[in-house]
Write a protein that holds these residues in place. Structure first.
Motif, PDB file in Angstrom:
ATOM      1  N   SER A 366       7.800  -4.969  -3.343  1.00  0.00           N
ATOM      2  CA  SER A 366       6.838  -4.140  -4.073  1.00  0.00           C
ATOM      3  C   SER A 366       6.698  -4.639  -5.519  1.00  0.00           C
ATOM      4  CB  SER A 366       7.323  -2.688  -4.051  1.00  0.00           C
ATOM      5  OG  SER A 366       6.684  -1.924  -5.026  1.00  0.00           O
ATOM      6  N   ARG A 370       3.392  -6.748  -7.436  1.00  0.00           N
ATOM      7  CA  ARG A 370       2.774  -6.409  -8.717  1.00  0.00           C
ATOM      8  C   ARG A 370       2.676  -7.633  -9.609  1.00  0.00           C
ATOM      9  NH1 ARG A 370       6.311  -2.337 -11.408  1.00  0.00           N
ATOM     10  NH2 ARG A 370       4.786  -2.614 -13.046  1.00  0.00           N
ATOM     11  N   LYS A 375      -5.146  -7.913  -7.553  1.00  0.00           N
ATOM     12  CA  LYS A 375      -5.546  -6.942  -6.524  1.00  0.00           C
ATOM     13  C   LYS A 375      -4.310  -6.225  -5.977  1.00  0.00           C
ATOM     14  CE  LYS A 375      -9.757  -9.089  -4.932  1.00  0.00           C
ATOM     15  NZ  LYS A 375     -10.272 -10.085  -4.045  1.00  0.00           N
ATOM     16  N   LEU A 376      -3.280  -7.025  -5.663  1.00  0.00           N
ATOM     17  CA  LEU A 376      -2.053  -6.427  -5.143  1.00  0.00           C
ATOM     18  C   LEU A 376      -1.397  -5.534  -6.199  1.00  0.00           C
ATOM     19  CD1 LEU A 376      -0.401  -9.359  -3.167  1.00  0.00           C
ATOM     20  CD2 LEU A 376      -1.354  -7.264  -2.234  1.00  0.00           C
ATOM     21  N   SER A 379      -3.027  -2.097  -6.199  1.00  0.00           N
ATOM     22  CA  SER A 379      -2.691  -1.226  -5.071  1.00  0.00           C
ATOM     23  C   SER A 379      -1.200  -0.837  -5.106  1.00  0.00           C
ATOM     24  CB  SER A 379      -3.059  -1.871  -3.737  1.00  0.00           C
ATOM     25  OG  SER A 379      -2.200  -2.933  -3.481  1.00  0.00           O
ATOM     26  N   GLN A 380      -0.356  -1.760  -5.582  1.00  0.00           N
ATOM     27  CA  GLN A 380       1.069  -1.423  -5.663  1.00  0.00           C
ATOM     28  C   GLN A 380       1.320  -0.354  -6.720  1.00  0.00           C
ATOM     29  OE1 GLN A 380       2.382  -2.796  -2.549  1.00  0.00           O
ATOM     30  NE2 GLN A 380       3.970  -2.069  -3.888  1.00  0.00           N
ATOM     31  N   ASP A 382      -0.679   1.929  -7.563  1.00  0.00           N
ATOM     32  CA  ASP A 382      -1.140   3.176  -6.952  1.00  0.00           C
ATOM     33  C   ASP A 382      -0.073   3.715  -5.994  1.00  0.00           C
ATOM     34  OD1 ASP A 382      -3.230   5.055  -6.521  1.00  0.00           O
ATOM     35  OD2 ASP A 382      -3.426   4.186  -4.507  1.00  0.00           O
ATOM     36  N   SER A 383       0.489   2.813  -5.201  1.00  0.00           N
ATOM     37  CA  SER A 383       1.493   3.206  -4.222  1.00  0.00           C
ATOM     38  C   SER A 383       2.754   3.766  -4.922  1.00  0.00           C
ATOM     39  CB  SER A 383       1.822   1.993  -3.351  1.00  0.00           C
ATOM     40  OG  SER A 383       3.039   2.130  -2.752  1.00  0.00           O
TER      41      SER A 383
END
Ligand SMILES: Cc1cc2nc3c(=O)[nH]c(=O)nc-3n(C[C@H](O)[C@H](O)[C@H](O)COP(=O)(O)OP(=O)(O)OC[C@H]3O[C@@H](n4cnc5c(N)ncnc54)[C@H](O)[C@@H]3O)c2cc1C
Length: 418
Positions: A366, A370, A375-376, A379-380, A382-383
């Motif tokens: 995770s 980052r 892009k990743l 989303s990470q 956010d997660s």
């Protein structure tokens, strides 16, 4: 008794010891204390180093599950650990520029210099009258599942025999390589640069950088003392050591890294660690391949890093070893030095360590996502925020820290009693 393949000679004479511990690192000392507490046995420890060395290594995190073990085995030791460590009440996920992505309260976690903990454990071992034999490097183990004894040779030419050998001789364990010769340690591609700095802090910070493609952890270990751990995916490295780098080499590496991170826009509060570093270590992390199928080989029992190499991201490396030690000692208290104790030890601990290793890998993944692409990273982030909103911390951390080793023993024993 678990039957294992072992192509070594049978030993015939009476053993000099009922149990010995090989390796006087953190887990070896915790095991000695746990065996004394729960079984009344004063089990001698044989350690390769000539003496206790101060200022070795960097810092480590003690979490609730590990602290529980230490408190249970010795209240005085526990109080001394609280005095010699620093608590942190918050954990933050950040970008390299210091922007906080998410913050979670952290309860019962502490940061500490590794050598101070080893020193306190050693003092506790001495208070209990347990013998530590320094300068005893194990070079050879002769054992066989059908034999009643194990013979151990040391580099100084001496040898001893024991009915049970508990091996906590670290990640490159000679004992493990003897009883499971097909299993080898392999570098996993992760290197951490760790050190001790003069920085005041009250939280554990986990920044990740898209520009530098790495992530890091910073936590307090005392007054104006912190530990930094910068994690890099590096395809080639000398993955050898926990050995402290020379002052010159440490200063060069810190300077080089500080320049790189500064150019990449890392916040000054992170750079301060490298600019004020007292000392540092470079560590390559790895895995056993193939994985160990057992931790008990006849009369030889593996624990700590010898059984499961540490992983860097959850801070659970040493806590897993403490859980091993306390579980083993409590099982011996309940069932004696028997095959039943050892089988239960394997059953309880192997699945637990496997789960924690998987959580550690997810945490590393995770954090690295980052640092890999924007892009990743998006989303990470956010997660991470969602996880902390719903669980008040990362569930991956809870899997490690919220564990109760005594309950795990009860859970394993109760069904057998029915
Ligand atoms: C010098 C050193 C510094 C470290 N610094 C850090 C740190 O800063 N941060 C961190 O998170 N972790 C650090 N670690 C690792 C951490 O201590 C372990 O991951 C964890 O605590 C598990 O402990 P262990 O007792 O299983 O292994 P270790 O703590 O590695 O202890 C193993 C012990 O066995 C001894 N030994 C090895 N081979 C033999 C042999 N053949 N005969 C006799 N004795 C032997 C070693 O000298 C050592 O004392 C360090 C380890 C070492 C050895």
């Amino acid at each position: 008794m678990c039957q294992r393949k072992a192509s070594v000679p049978v030993v015939a004479e009476s053993p000099q010891h009922e149990v010995i511990i090989i390796g006087g690192g953190l887990v070896g000392f915790v095991l000695a204390l746990a065996l004394e507490k729960y079984t009344g046995r004063k089990v001698p420890v044989f350690e390769r180093s000539a003496t206790m060395l101060p200022n070795v290594g960097a810092g480590l995190v003690l979490q609730q599950n590990g602290l529980k073990v230490l408190r249970d085995i010795d209240e005085t030791l526990y109080e001394a650990i609280l005095q010699a460590s620093s608590d942190f009440t918050e954990r933050t996920w950040e970008r390299h520029d210091g922007t906080v992505i998410a913050a979670a309260p952290e309860s019962n976690s502490r940061g500490m210099q590794r050598w101070r903990l080893q020193n306190l454990l050693h003092e506790a071992v001495c208070r209990k009258g347990i013998n530590v034999h320094w300068g005893k490097e194990l070079t050879k183990v002769d054992s066989q599942s059908s034999s009643e004894y194990v013979r151990v040779n040391f580099a100084d030419g001496t040898q001893t025999t024991t009915a049970w050998l508990m091996a906590s001789d670290g990640v490159k364990s000679k004992v493990r390589r003897t009883v499971a010769p097909d299993v080898e340690w392999h570098y996993s591609g992760w290197t951490s640069f760790m050190g001790i700095s003069h920085v005041e802090s009250s939280k554990l910070r986990m920044p990740s950088s898209l520009t530098t493609k790495c992530h890091a952890t910073f936590f307090p270990i005392g007054d104006f003392e912190s530990c930094f751990q910068i994690h890099f995916p590096l395809s080639s490295t000398n993955p050898e050591c926990w050995g402290t780098l020379t002052c010159k080499r440490s200063a060069e590496m810190c300077q080089k890294l500080a320049n790189e991170l500064e150019a990449d826009g890392w916040d000054e509060s992170f750079l301060q660690h490298l600019k004020t570093a007292q000392r540092s270590v470079q560590v390559g992390f790895g895995e056993l391949n193939p994985t160990l199928k057992h931790w008990v080989y006849g009369r030889v029992v593996l624990l700590g890093d010898a059984a499961h190499p540490p992983h860097p991201f959850l801070g659970q490396g040493s806590q897993q070893g403490y859980e091993d030690a306390a579980t083993l000692a409590l099982l011996i208290e309940e069932f004696g030095l028997t095959a039943k104790s050892m089988e239960l030890y394997e059953t309880i601990r192997m699945s637990r360590v496997d789960l924690v290793a998987k959580c550690d890998a997810q945490m590393g993944d995770s954090q690295q996502r980052r640092a890999s692409s924007s892009k990743l990273a998006f989303s990470q982030e956010d997660s991470v925020q969602r996880q902390i909103f719903f669980h008040e911390t990362s569930p991956l951390l809870l899997a490690g820290a919220a564990h109760d080793y005594r309950q795990a023993i009860r859970d394993a024993i109760e069904p057998r009693k029915l």
